[in-house]
Design a protein around this motif. Structure first.
Motif, PDB file in Angstrom:
ATOM      1  N   ILE A  29       0.862  -1.179   0.000  1.00  0.00           N
ATOM      2  CA  ILE A  29       0.000   0.000   0.000  1.00  0.00           C
ATOM      3  C   ILE A  29       0.895   1.225   0.000  1.00  0.00           C
ATOM      4  N   GLU A  30       0.747   2.054  -1.018  1.00  0.00           N
ATOM      5  CA  GLU A  30       1.571   3.246  -1.151  1.00  0.00           C
ATOM      6  C   GLU A  30       1.028   4.381  -0.281  1.00  0.00           C
ATOM      7  N   GLN A  31       1.863   5.365  -0.026  1.00  0.00           N
ATOM      8  CA  GLN A  31       1.434   6.524   0.729  1.00  0.00           C
ATOM      9  C   GLN A  31       0.276   7.216   0.030  1.00  0.00           C
ATOM     10  N   SER A  32      -0.739   7.590   0.809  1.00  0.00           N
ATOM     11  CA  SER A  32      -1.956   8.275   0.351  1.00  0.00           C
ATOM     12  C   SER A  32      -2.878   7.376  -0.463  1.00  0.00           C
ATOM     13  N   GLN A  33      -2.597   6.107  -0.525  1.00  0.00           N
ATOM     14  CA  GLN A  33      -3.446   5.174  -1.263  1.00  0.00           C
ATOM     15  C   GLN A  33      -4.541   4.620  -0.363  1.00  0.00           C
ATOM     16  N   ARG A 195     -14.460   9.303   3.434  1.00  0.00           N
ATOM     17  CA  ARG A 195     -14.240   9.937   2.127  1.00  0.00           C
ATOM     18  C   ARG A 195     -13.412  11.213   2.280  1.00  0.00           C
ATOM     19  N   ASP A 196     -13.732  11.992   3.304  1.00  0.00           N
ATOM     20  CA  ASP A 196     -12.994  13.232   3.539  1.00  0.00           C
ATOM     21  C   ASP A 196     -11.523  12.932   3.836  1.00  0.00           C
ATOM     22  N   LEU A 197     -11.269  11.898   4.645  1.00  0.00           N
ATOM     23  CA  LEU A 197      -9.892  11.517   4.956  1.00  0.00           C
ATOM     24  C   LEU A 197      -9.153  11.092   3.690  1.00  0.00           C
ATOM     25  N   ALA A 198      -9.825  10.320   2.840  1.00  0.00           N
ATOM     26  CA  ALA A 198      -9.207   9.894   1.589  1.00  0.00           C
ATOM     27  C   ALA A 198      -8.865  11.091   0.715  1.00  0.00           C
ATOM     28  N   ALA A 199      -9.786  12.068   0.653  1.00  0.00           N
ATOM     29  CA  ALA A 199      -9.554  13.260  -0.165  1.00  0.00           C
ATOM     30  C   ALA A 199      -8.378  14.076   0.360  1.00  0.00           C
ATOM     31  N   GLU A 200      -8.117  13.972   1.673  1.00  0.00           N
ATOM     32  CA  GLU A 200      -6.997  14.699   2.279  1.00  0.00           C
ATOM     33  C   GLU A 200      -5.670  13.964   2.112  1.00  0.00           C
ATOM     34  N   GLY A 201      -5.714  12.729   1.572  1.00  0.00           N
ATOM     35  CA  GLY A 201      -4.482  12.003   1.324  1.00  0.00           C
ATOM     36  C   GLY A 201      -4.072  11.032   2.407  1.00  0.00           C
ATOM     37  N   MET A 202      -4.985  10.690   3.317  1.00  0.00           N
ATOM     38  CA  MET A 202      -4.670   9.714   4.346  1.00  0.00           C
ATOM     39  C   MET A 202      -4.495   8.325   3.730  1.00  0.00           C
ATOM     40  N   THR A 203      -3.423   7.646   4.100  1.00  0.00           N
ATOM     41  CA  THR A 203      -3.234   6.252   3.696  1.00  0.00           C
ATOM     42  C   THR A 203      -4.211   5.393   4.482  1.00  0.00           C
ATOM     43  N   MET A 204      -5.004   4.581   3.781  1.00  0.00           N
ATOM     44  CA  MET A 204      -6.066   3.832   4.448  1.00  0.00           C
ATOM     45  C   MET A 204      -6.151   2.405   3.908  1.00  0.00           C
ATOM     46  N   ALA A 205      -6.319   1.455   4.822  1.00  0.00           N
ATOM     47  CA  ALA A 205      -6.678   0.090   4.473  1.00  0.00           C
ATOM     48  C   ALA A 205      -8.010  -0.190   5.148  1.00  0.00           C
ATOM     49  N   VAL A 206      -9.006  -0.572   4.350  1.00  0.00           N
ATOM     50  CA  VAL A 206     -10.378  -0.658   4.842  1.00  0.00           C
ATOM     51  C   VAL A 206     -10.949  -2.033   4.518  1.00  0.00           C
ATOM     52  N   VAL A 207     -11.270  -2.799   5.561  1.00  0.00           N
ATOM     53  CA  VAL A 207     -12.058  -4.021   5.388  1.00  0.00           C
ATOM     54  C   VAL A 207     -13.516  -3.589   5.372  1.00  0.00           C
ATOM     55  N   THR A 208     -14.234  -3.919   4.307  1.00  0.00           N
ATOM     56  CA  THR A 208     -15.586  -3.383   4.175  1.00  0.00           C
ATOM     57  C   THR A 208     -16.486  -4.309   3.374  1.00  0.00           C
ATOM     58  N   HIS A 209     -17.782  -4.223   3.684  1.00  0.00           N
ATOM     59  CA  HIS A 209     -18.825  -4.827   2.856  1.00  0.00           C
ATOM     60  C   HIS A 209     -19.569  -3.755   2.068  1.00  0.00           C
ATOM     61  N   GLU A 210     -19.113  -2.513   2.161  1.00  0.00           N
ATOM     62  CA  GLU A 210     -19.758  -1.408   1.438  1.00  0.00           C
ATOM     63  C   GLU A 210     -19.128  -1.301   0.051  1.00  0.00           C
ATOM     64  N   MET A 211     -19.730  -2.000  -0.922  1.00  0.00           N
ATOM     65  CA  MET A 211     -19.142  -2.051  -2.266  1.00  0.00           C
ATOM     66  C   MET A 211     -19.182  -0.697  -2.951  1.00  0.00           C
ATOM     67  N   GLY A 212     -20.207   0.096  -2.683  1.00  0.00           N
ATOM     68  CA  GLY A 212     -20.270   1.416  -3.293  1.00  0.00           C
ATOM     69  C   GLY A 212     -19.106   2.292  -2.839  1.00  0.00           C
ATOM     70  N   PHE A 213     -18.789   2.234  -1.547  1.00  0.00           N
ATOM     71  CA  PHE A 213     -17.644   2.994  -1.029  1.00  0.00           C
ATOM     72  C   PHE A 213     -16.363   2.512  -1.687  1.00  0.00           C
ATOM     73  N   ALA A 214     -16.177   1.198  -1.770  1.00  0.00           N
ATOM     74  CA  ALA A 214     -14.968   0.650  -2.388  1.00  0.00           C
ATOM     75  C   ALA A 214     -14.863   1.076  -3.846  1.00  0.00           C
ATOM     76  N   ALA A 215     -15.982   1.051  -4.555  1.00  0.00           N
ATOM     77  CA  ALA A 215     -15.970   1.401  -5.972  1.00  0.00           C
ATOM     78  C   ALA A 215     -15.644   2.870  -6.199  1.00  0.00           C
ATOM     79  N   GLN A 216     -16.124   3.732  -5.306  1.00  0.00           N
ATOM     80  CA  GLN A 216     -16.005   5.162  -5.527  1.00  0.00           C
ATOM     81  C   GLN A 216     -14.754   5.790  -4.919  1.00  0.00           C
ATOM     82  N   VAL A 217     -14.229   5.196  -3.838  1.00  0.00           N
ATOM     83  CA  VAL A 217     -13.168   5.846  -3.067  1.00  0.00           C
ATOM     84  C   VAL A 217     -11.828   5.138  -3.187  1.00  0.00           C
TER      85      VAL A 217
END
Length: 273
Positions: A29-33, A195-217
């Motif tokens: 996972i790269e920085q800000s990814q 979403r706001d954190l992602a837009a700010e460039g936070m490196t994030m690893a997210v286990v999720t069942h929210e497919m819409g979030f995964a698809a968009q973010v």
């Protein structure tokens, strides 16, 4: 280390007794990814995230956080267990948000955010409360600092938990199904903070069942099944192009259960952009 992923997982195995939950898992996972990890229940998603934070001890392989080996120390070609102090130092810049909120029920929202700063970072109480107030504001809860967890909705409690993690000024945020314990109408407010954190460039690893979030973010999506990463790539690739049969079955079941829109070719519209 320049050119090295900020999270670097190499050939990791994890067993619980006779059951091998993770089988030679590697990822970077790269920085800000933003990387979203999807898969059926019991596939090893949460275990992988807990190993990345060393909340679970992995049995083989290596995990590097910002270029430093986590959980172990290599000395003259031999590996030994790292001390608690060494582990804490390597993961000092990693924040973790759990499925459950894990707030102290006898403390206000402000105290829930400020107290870890005092205890773990030795920050003076006044400074800690100032930072805590700023972080509550960041997640839209500046007006709830004096509220106790029982006075907050589930979505608000999870946002307090995110503020608590952010107050430690992490370089990396790990989210383990952060909306799974929420009523459906409360999910959106937590996802918006992410979403706001992602837009700010936070490196994030997210286990999720929210497919819409995964698809968009997400920048990258990993699909895990039986402890193996069987598909990975951009959201468009994973949701629309990857032909792994187990992934296609998983997504089909999800779309039918959640009434997602698909085009005439059966592609996930939400992931097509």
């Amino acid at each position: 280390m320049k050119g090295q992923p900020i999270i670097d997982v190499r050939g990791v195995h994890k067993r619980f007794g006779a059951v091998e939950v993770l089988k030679d898992v590697s990822l970077g996972i790269e920085q800000s990814q933003v990387t979203c990890i999807i898969g059926p229940s019991g596939s090893g998603k949460s275990t992988l995230l807990r190993c990345i934070a060393f909340l679970e001890k992995y049995d083989a392989g290596e995990i590097f956080i910002e270029g430093e080996l986590l959980g172990y120390v290599d000395e003259r070609g031999k590996r030994r267990n790292a001390s608690d102090r060494e582990i804490a130092r390597v993961r000092r810049n990693v924040g973790f948000v759990f499925q459950q909120f894990n707030l102290w029920p006898h403390m206000t929202a402000l105290a829930n955010v400020a107290t870890p700063l005092v205890l773990a970072r030795n920050i003076p109480r006044a400074e800690a409360e100032e930072r805590a107030h700023a972080m509550l504001g960041k997640v839209g809860l500046a007006h709830k600092g004096d509220a106790y967890p029982a006075q907050l909705s589930g979505g608000q409690q999870q946002r307090v938990a995110i503020a608590r993690a952010l107050a430690m000024e992490p370089h990396i945020m790990l989210f383990d199904e952060p909306t799974s314990a929420l009523d459906p109408e409360l999910v959106g407010e937590v996802l918006q903070v992410m979403r706001d954190l992602a837009a700010e460039g936070m490196t994030m690893a997210v286990v999720t069942h929210e497919m819409g979030f995964a698809a968009q973010v997400a920048d990258k999506v990993l699909f895990i099944d039986y402890g193996v990463i069987v598909a990975e790539g951009s959201p468009h690739h994973v949701f629309n192009e990857e032909q792994n049969p187990r992934l296609r079955q998983f997504l089909q079941n999800y779309f039918e259960r959640n009434n997602f829109w698909q085009d005439d070719a059966g592609r996930c519209i939400v992931g097509a952009a």
